[in-house]
Design a protein around this motif. Sequence first.
Motif, PDB file in Angstrom:
ATOM      1  N   ASN A   1     -25.320  -3.080  11.011  1.00 51.76           N
ATOM      2  CA  ASN A   1     -24.080  -2.289  11.109  1.00 51.76           C
ATOM      3  C   ASN A   1     -24.057  -1.488  12.414  1.00 51.76           C
ATOM      4  O   ASN A   1     -23.007  -1.374  13.055  1.00 51.76           O
ATOM      5  N   MET A   2     -25.206  -0.919  12.796  1.00 54.83           N
ATOM      6  CA  MET A   2     -25.283  -0.161  14.054  1.00 54.83           C
ATOM      7  C   MET A   2     -25.011  -1.083  15.242  1.00 54.83           C
ATOM      8  O   MET A   2     -24.281  -0.725  16.177  1.00 54.83           O
ATOM      9  N   MET A   3     -25.577  -2.297  15.209  1.00 57.81           N
ATOM     10  CA  MET A   3     -25.397  -3.255  16.310  1.00 57.81           C
ATOM     11  C   MET A   3     -23.938  -3.674  16.401  1.00 57.81           C
ATOM     12  O   MET A   3     -23.380  -3.781  17.507  1.00 57.81           O
ATOM     13  N   SER A   4     -23.311  -3.901  15.279  1.00 60.81           N
ATOM     14  CA  SER A   4     -21.899  -4.292  15.266  1.00 60.81           C
ATOM     15  C   SER A   4     -21.030  -3.194  15.864  1.00 60.81           C
ATOM     16  O   SER A   4     -20.158  -3.471  16.702  1.00 60.81           O
ATOM     17  N   ALA A   5     -21.278  -1.953  15.477  1.00 61.71           N
ATOM     18  CA  ALA A   5     -20.484  -0.827  15.993  1.00 61.71           C
ATOM     19  C   ALA A   5     -20.708  -0.663  17.495  1.00 61.71           C
ATOM     20  O   ALA A   5     -19.760  -0.410  18.255  1.00 61.71           O
ATOM     21  N   ALA A   6     -21.955  -0.827  17.951  1.00 63.35           N
ATOM     22  CA  ALA A   6     -22.256  -0.695  19.381  1.00 63.35           C
ATOM     23  C   ALA A   6     -21.584  -1.811  20.175  1.00 63.35           C
ATOM     24  O   ALA A   6     -21.067  -1.583  21.280  1.00 63.35           O
ATOM     25  N   ALA A   7     -21.594  -3.033  19.630  1.00 65.06           N
ATOM     26  CA  ALA A   7     -20.968  -4.162  20.328  1.00 65.06           C
ATOM     27  C   ALA A   7     -19.465  -3.979  20.420  1.00 65.06           C
ATOM     28  O   ALA A   7     -18.858  -4.242  21.472  1.00 65.06           O
ATOM     29  N   ILE A   8     -18.844  -3.517  19.370  1.00 68.00           N
ATOM     30  CA  ILE A   8     -17.389  -3.281  19.390  1.00 68.00           C
ATOM     31  C   ILE A   8     -17.063  -2.190  20.401  1.00 68.00           C
ATOM     32  O   ILE A   8     -16.116  -2.310  21.183  1.00 68.00           O
ATOM     33  N   ALA A   9     -17.860  -1.116  20.427  1.00 71.18           N
ATOM     34  CA  ALA A   9     -17.607  -0.001  21.349  1.00 71.18           C
ATOM     35  C   ALA A   9     -17.790  -0.414  22.804  1.00 71.18           C
ATOM     36  O   ALA A   9     -17.136   0.140  23.692  1.00 71.18           O
ATOM     37  N   ASN A  10     -18.655  -1.393  23.070  1.00 66.01           N
ATOM     38  CA  ASN A  10     -18.929  -1.811  24.447  1.00 66.01           C
ATOM     39  C   ASN A  10     -18.215  -3.106  24.819  1.00 66.01           C
ATOM     40  O   ASN A  10     -18.577  -3.748  25.800  1.00 66.01           O
ATOM     41  N   GLY A  11     -17.265  -3.518  24.061  1.00 66.74           N
ATOM     42  CA  GLY A  11     -16.490  -4.706  24.407  1.00 66.74           C
ATOM     43  C   GLY A  11     -17.199  -6.014  24.119  1.00 66.74           C
ATOM     44  O   GLY A  11     -17.014  -6.995  24.822  1.00 66.74           O
ATOM     45  N   GLY A  12     -18.049  -6.074  23.098  1.00 68.81           N
ATOM     46  CA  GLY A  12     -18.651  -7.337  22.696  1.00 68.81           C
ATOM     47  C   GLY A  12     -20.146  -7.445  22.894  1.00 68.81           C
ATOM     48  O   GLY A  12     -20.756  -8.404  22.445  1.00 68.81           O
ATOM     49  N   GLY A  13     -20.793  -6.543  23.549  1.00 69.57           N
ATOM     50  CA  GLY A  13     -22.241  -6.621  23.756  1.00 69.57           C
ATOM     51  C   GLY A  13     -22.888  -5.257  23.572  1.00 69.57           C
ATOM     52  O   GLY A  13     -22.254  -4.218  23.659  1.00 69.57           O
ATOM     53  N   VAL A  14     -24.184  -5.292  23.322  1.00 69.22           N
ATOM     54  CA  VAL A  14     -24.948  -4.046  23.173  1.00 69.22           C
ATOM     55  C   VAL A  14     -25.480  -3.665  24.544  1.00 69.22           C
ATOM     56  O   VAL A  14     -26.119  -4.479  25.220  1.00 69.22           O
ATOM     57  N   ALA A  15     -25.202  -2.447  24.960  1.00 66.95           N
ATOM     58  CA  ALA A  15     -25.625  -1.982  26.280  1.00 66.95           C
ATOM     59  C   ALA A  15     -27.139  -1.791  26.323  1.00 66.95           C
ATOM     60  O   ALA A  15     -27.758  -1.327  25.365  1.00 66.95           O
ATOM     61  N   ALA A  16     -27.726  -2.172  27.456  1.00 63.23           N
ATOM     62  CA  ALA A  16     -29.168  -1.956  27.659  1.00 63.23           C
ATOM     63  C   ALA A  16     -29.427  -0.452  27.691  1.00 63.23           C
ATOM     64  O   ALA A  16     -28.680   0.320  28.278  1.00 63.23           O
TER      65      ALA A  16
END
Length: 164
Positions: free
Chosen positions: A101-116
């Motif tokens: 769930n955390m990864m999904s929220a981070a990806a949505i917030a960053n436009g599709g990917g998890v920021a380094a």
Amino acid sequence: MGLSAAIEPGTDRPIAMKLEKEEEEDIRLKEEEEEDDEKEKEEKEKDKKEKKAPSSSAKSIIVTAASVVAGGVGAVALAPVVLGAVGFTSAGIAAGSIAANMMSAAAIANGGGVAAGSLVAVLQSAGAAGLSGAATAAVASAGGAVGWLTSFVSRKVLKDNKDE
């Protein structure tokens, strides 16, 4: 033949009565001295006992130090367990977990990917490879702070309970 007694000059009392009163006074003074000596002895024994026992402030410091150490060690030891339970495993992020769930929220917030360098990326790295030296130090510090806070609060609660 009658009994005669010498009379103390300036009084109507016989000298024998004067001696009895002096003896009574001497006995009373001796008893007071004995009581004073006994009290003094008890105080010395009490002082000896107090010197042997650590003071309450020393006990408090020892308990606080133990709490800080236990918090730090416990946090470092439990960090991998908690990461795995939340879903940050060595095989990756577990499906349906809090980590997913955390990864999904981070990806949505960053436009599709998890920021380094984001929280999700750092936790995934720790879950996969373990804690780095810096992460271990940070976790130990946080655990030590929690240990100190626990010690502080428990002392306040115990003090309040004693006052009641």
